[in-house]
Design an enzyme around this catalytic site. Sequence first.
Site, PDB file in Angstrom:
ATOM      1  N   HIS A   1      90.167  36.134  48.675  1.00  0.00           N
ATOM      2  CA  HIS A   1      90.916  35.070  49.332  1.00  0.00           C
ATOM      3  C   HIS A   1      89.955  34.187  50.134  1.00  0.00           C
ATOM      4  CE1 HIS A   1      90.992  38.338  52.437  1.00  0.00           C
ATOM      5  NE2 HIS A   1      90.481  37.334  53.121  1.00  0.00           N
TER       6      HIS A   1
HETATM    7  C1  T46 Z   1      89.219  38.704  55.825  1.00  0.00           C
HETATM    8  C2  T46 Z   1      88.592  39.930  55.289  1.00  0.00           C
HETATM    9  C3  T46 Z   1      87.147  40.049  55.630  1.00  0.00           C
HETATM   10  C4  T46 Z   1      97.889  41.842  59.188  1.00  0.00           C
HETATM   11  O1  T46 Z   1      99.106  42.081  59.235  1.00  0.00           O
HETATM   12  N1  T46 Z   1      97.227  41.414  60.313  1.00  0.00           N
HETATM   13  C5  T46 Z   1      95.896  41.130  60.305  1.00  0.00           C
HETATM   14  O2  T46 Z   1      95.339  40.748  61.356  1.00  0.00           O
HETATM   15  C6  T46 Z   1      95.166  41.257  59.079  1.00  0.00           C
HETATM   16  C7  T46 Z   1      93.684  40.932  59.031  1.00  0.00           C
HETATM   17  C8  T46 Z   1      95.835  41.687  57.959  1.00  0.00           C
HETATM   18  N2  T46 Z   1      97.166  41.970  58.015  1.00  0.00           N
HETATM   19  C9  T46 Z   1      97.858  42.472  56.813  1.00  0.00           C
HETATM   20  C10 T46 Z   1      97.928  41.488  55.650  1.00  0.00           C
HETATM   21  C11 T46 Z   1      98.026  42.416  54.454  1.00  0.00           C
HETATM   22  O3  T46 Z   1      99.367  42.800  54.246  1.00  0.00           O
HETATM   23  O4  T46 Z   1      97.128  43.592  56.311  1.00  0.00           O
HETATM   24  C12 T46 Z   1      97.227  43.668  54.897  1.00  0.00           C
HETATM   25  C13 T46 Z   1      95.849  43.746  54.281  1.00  0.00           C
HETATM   26  O5  T46 Z   1      95.175  42.483  54.453  1.00  0.00           O
HETATM   27  P1  T46 Z   1      94.255  41.852  53.323  1.00  0.00           P
HETATM   28  O6  T46 Z   1      94.720  42.258  51.979  1.00  0.00           O
HETATM   29  O7  T46 Z   1      94.131  40.381  53.601  1.00  0.00           O
HETATM   30  O8  T46 Z   1      92.861  42.584  53.629  1.00  0.00           O
HETATM   31  P2  T46 Z   1      91.419  42.223  53.074  1.00  0.00           P
HETATM   32  O9  T46 Z   1      90.555  43.401  53.335  1.00  0.00           O
HETATM   33  O10 T46 Z   1      91.461  41.718  51.678  1.00  0.00           O
HETATM   34  O11 T46 Z   1      90.939  40.982  54.000  1.00  0.00           O
HETATM   35  C14 T46 Z   1      90.695  41.147  55.378  1.00  0.00           C
HETATM   36  C15 T46 Z   1      91.350  40.026  56.188  1.00  0.00           C
HETATM   37  O12 T46 Z   1      92.734  39.904  55.838  1.00  0.00           O
HETATM   38  C16 T46 Z   1      90.701  38.693  56.011  1.00  0.00           C
HETATM   39  O13 T46 Z   1      91.043  37.858  57.087  1.00  0.00           O
HETATM   40  O14 T46 Z   1      88.576  37.684  55.979  1.00  0.00           O
HETATM   41  O15 T46 Z   1      89.284  41.128  55.648  1.00  0.00           O
END
Ligand code: T46
Length: 138
Positions: A50
């Site tokens: 993303h």
């Molecule tokens: C990034 C990379 C380096 C929340 O509810 N609150 C939060 O503050 C965050 C960061 C995530 N979430 C929820 C959203 C999704 O349902 O946690 C779940 C997993 O998030 P995501 O799939 O976006 O995780 P990554 O590891 O792909 O990405 C994360 C961060 O989301 C993003 O900001 O830059 O780490």
Amino acid sequence: MQYRTIDIKTINQEGIGGLSFFEAEKDIPFPIKRIYYITDVPMGIKRGFHAHKELKQLLFCPYGKICITLDDGINREDIILDAPSKGIVIESPLWREMLWLEENSVLCVAASDYYSEQDYIRDYDEFIEFQKAKEIAQ
Ligand code: T46
């Protein structure tokens, strides 16, 4: 590519370990509203896929080894985070993928804003369109 690597100040004390620190708006160029960290990721797993529209971030890995791939729609670069003193500051939209190179590696993020799903672009083609539109507007 619109990112930069920084040296996070680290004090290593003989026999008792290391201590790393950074201060918002001094060592990193934005106020911090949120900190999050990613743990228990098996080796070989990729996360991310993303970009953020507005969010500014400092990424760092206090333990382990993680490869961060950044992509601005034209170029792609890999940065290895493998020391508590290494950080990546991202201040503009970049597609990112994170590959866990070692078991139990921890990825930490200091971010400029609260969580908002509206700030995410989770489709690569949409990201390319977003970058093109940004270029035309400039
Ligand atoms: C990034 C990379 C380096 C929340 O509810 N609150 C939060 O503050 C965050 C960061 C995530 N979430 C929820 C959203 C999704 O349902 O946690 C779940 C997993 O998030 P995501 O799939 O976006 O995780 P990554 O590891 O792909 O990405 C994360 C961060 O989301 C993003 O900001 O830059 O780490």
